[in-house]
Enzyme design. Structure first.
Site, mmCIF file in Angstrom:
data_model
loop_
_atom_site.group_PDB
_atom_site.id
_atom_site.type_symbol
_atom_site.label_atom_id
_atom_site.label_comp_id
_atom_site.label_asym_id
_atom_site.label_seq_id
_atom_site.Cartn_x
_atom_site.Cartn_y
_atom_site.Cartn_z
ATOM 1 C CE LYS A 185 -23.669 -22.411 -15.169
ATOM 2 N NZ LYS A 185 -24.949 -21.932 -15.878
ATOM 3 C CD GLU A 260 -17.640 -8.067 -9.878
ATOM 4 O OE1 GLU A 260 -17.961 -6.899 -9.945
ATOM 5 O OE2 GLU A 260 -16.646 -8.330 -10.294
ATOM 6 C CB CYS A 294 -26.352 -5.464 -11.464
ATOM 7 S SG CYS A 294 -24.767 -4.998 -12.498
ATOM 8 C CD GLU A 394 -30.979 -6.989 -9.058
ATOM 9 O OE1 GLU A 394 -31.070 -8.128 -8.562
ATOM 10 O OE2 GLU A 394 -30.238 -6.444 -9.712
#
Ligand code: NAD
Length: 492
Positions: A185, A260, A294, A394
């Site tokens: 997906k 992750e 990331c 973040e």
């Protein structure tokens, strides 16, 4: 635009790839994907839901049981993966154009980085699979015993939008090499390269149903995949918020899950470095992929003696970074992926300042002549308290939070305050100190005198809010996609 890209985008809505067929969504829905460089429509794509996910999982299960993929000798399966890698190499320019347009990343970066990385990852895991030991005799008194390692079956994969095809390569290559079948997906912001890749899967002759792609929204298609009882192993790359949901669904299904997730990477810079070179490297780390990485260096902890000089050089490098449309050959940093993402970055800059942070270099919205509709952001540097929201959370844009430190213990303490744990770096000419600090920083990865390094063979994964069960490009990752089974016979 290459004729292949025009042709690929012309047949709209773009269909999903299920059981070897190109199909529309059961509910007939579609969604748009746009060029972040000028907000122009690129394509309409079919929006799958629970029914499409169910069809894809069933097709993958059928292929696992009956296509022969799982039982092929590893070297024969590896031939398919090398053939697929050859096709990725052959269509590198096509894939790079598609990826660049969909994500907004500079075309040159997709050409030199993302796409070749996909083919080399396919080859890496194909080669590992050929040499992996899948049968180990067990010495035990009174029995003949062995342990074998077998594929799980259907593996589900949900991916984010920042490195769409590269992450597909990192994710599915070990699963396929181990003999599993997969349902992917892709992110709704960037489904295009994964769909084109599925065409190459077809062309490589990989049996129908071994690779399936369901495009659609996270809350519908993503959620349906994460909770489908037919999935035997789950892998999710994305935000911690959604990671928790996928982890919960996998827990209910009692299947292993790899998460992750995000990060808030730090760089500790001691006063014995080449200050200008380090400043330029760190500036490069926050402009890479417009800061949507990331593990990149978003908190800079700089020894107080060199702080001013480092900030000045970094600010010069960031100010001279050419921001532009991803297809402009001069562009060094493209737009962020969407208006939503731009608002997220701008929102953090505003909230950070409200909580007392100061700009060392003014970030904010940018406009690019001729591409006024694009989602551009100027790189910015903030400074202030370690408790500031812009230091803790973040941001996922071209922004770093800079703080001075006085000694090693203080620097390590500042790094380890983070609730994330993906990757950090330490910069020093003193390798004893660098190695000590590298081991003291709590995260899945520590780099020395560099940031963002991913050679194949070295595990890469996170801890804490950055997730669990990573591995990505190492032999361990390949073994993650095999489960152990013991075979035992009492000796008379
Ligand atoms: P996201 O979590 O919003 O979306 C990721 C994927 O999850 C998308 O495909 C989305 O459609 C899907 N999704 C959304 N809601 C869902 C739900 N309820 N159930 C199942 N699936 C759902 O993340 P994003 O904004 O696409 O990506 C950015 C995030 O990804 C950042 O936090 C970044 O740090 C992280 N990331 C981590 C790594 C890594 O290797 N650790 C790599 C790249 C990106």
């Amino acid at each position: 635009m290459l004729p292949e890209v025009t042709q690929f985008l012309a047949t709209q809505p773009l269909r999903m790839f299920i059981g070897g067929d190109w199909v529309e969504a059961a509910g007939g829905g579609t969604f748009e994907t746009r060029d972040p460089g000028d907000n122009k429509l690129l394509a309409r794509v079919t929006a799958g839901d629970e029914r499409d996910v169910d069809r894809a999982v069933k097709a993958a299960h059928e292929a696992f049981r009956k296509s022969g993929w799982a039982s092929l000798p590893a070297n024969e399966r590896a031939v398919y993966l090398h053939r697929l890698a050859d096709l990725v190499d052959k269509r590198r320019e096509v894939l790079a154009q598609i990826e660049s347009l969909d994500v907004g990343k500079p075309l040159a970066a997709a050409m030199a980085g993302d796409i070749p990385n996909v083919s080399s990852t396919l080859r890496y895991f194909a080669d590992i699979s050929v040499h992996a030991r899948r049968r180990e005799p067990i010495a035990v008194s009174g029995f003949e015993a062995r342990s074998i390692r077998v594929p799980y079956g259907v593996c589900g994969f949900i991916f984010p939008w920042n490195f769409p095809l590269l992450l597909v390569g990192w994710g599915i290559s070990p699963a396929l090499a181990a003999g599993n079948t997969v349902v992917i997906k892709p992110a709704e912001d960037t489904p295009l390269s994964t769909l084109y890749f599925a065409k190459l899967v077809e062309e490589a002759g990989i049996p129908k149903g071994v690779v399936n792609v369901v495009t659609g929204l996270g809350e519908t298609a993503g959620a349906a995949l994460s909770r489908h009882a037919g999935v035997k192993r789950m892998s999710f790359t994305g935000s911690p918020e959604v990671g928790r949901l996928v982890g919960e669904a996998s827990g209910r299904n009692l299947i292993p899950v790899k998460l992750e997730l995000g990060g808030k990477g730090a760089a500790i810079v001691f006063d014995d470095v080449d200050v200008d070179a380090t400043a330029r490297s760190l500036a490069g780390a926050i402009t890479l992929n417009a800061g949507q990485v990331c593990c990149t260096a978003t908190r800079w902890l700089v020894h107080e003696k060199i702080l001013d000089r480092l900030v000045q050089t970094a600010a010069e490098a960031l100010t001279s970074t050419r921001i532009g449309h991803e297809w402009d050959a001069e562009t060094q940093m493209g737009p962020v992926v969407s208006e939503k993402q731009r608002q997220r970055v701008l929102g953090y800059l505003e909230r950070g300042q409200k909580e007392g942070a100061k700009f060392l270099l003014n970030g904010g919205a940018a406009t690019v002549k001729g591409h006024e509709g694009g989602f551009y952001v100027k790189p910015g540097l903030l400074t202030g308290s370690p408790d500031n929201v812009a230091c803790r959370e973040e941001i996922f844009g071209p922004v770093a939070y800079v703080m001075p430190f006085r000694d090693e213990d203080q620097a390590v303490e500042l790094v380890n305050r983070s609730t994330y744990g993906l990757a950090n770096s330490v910069w020093s000419a003193n390798l004893d100190r660098a190695n000590r600090v590298a081991e003291a920083m709590v995260a899945g990865n520590s780099w020395i005198n560099a940031h963002n390094c991913f050679p194949q063979g070295v595990p890469y994964g996170g801890c804490n809010l950055s997730g669990m069960g990573g591995g990505v490009n190492s032999p361990e990752t390949f073994h993650d996609y095999l489960r152990p089974q013991s075979i035992l016979r009492p000796l008379a």
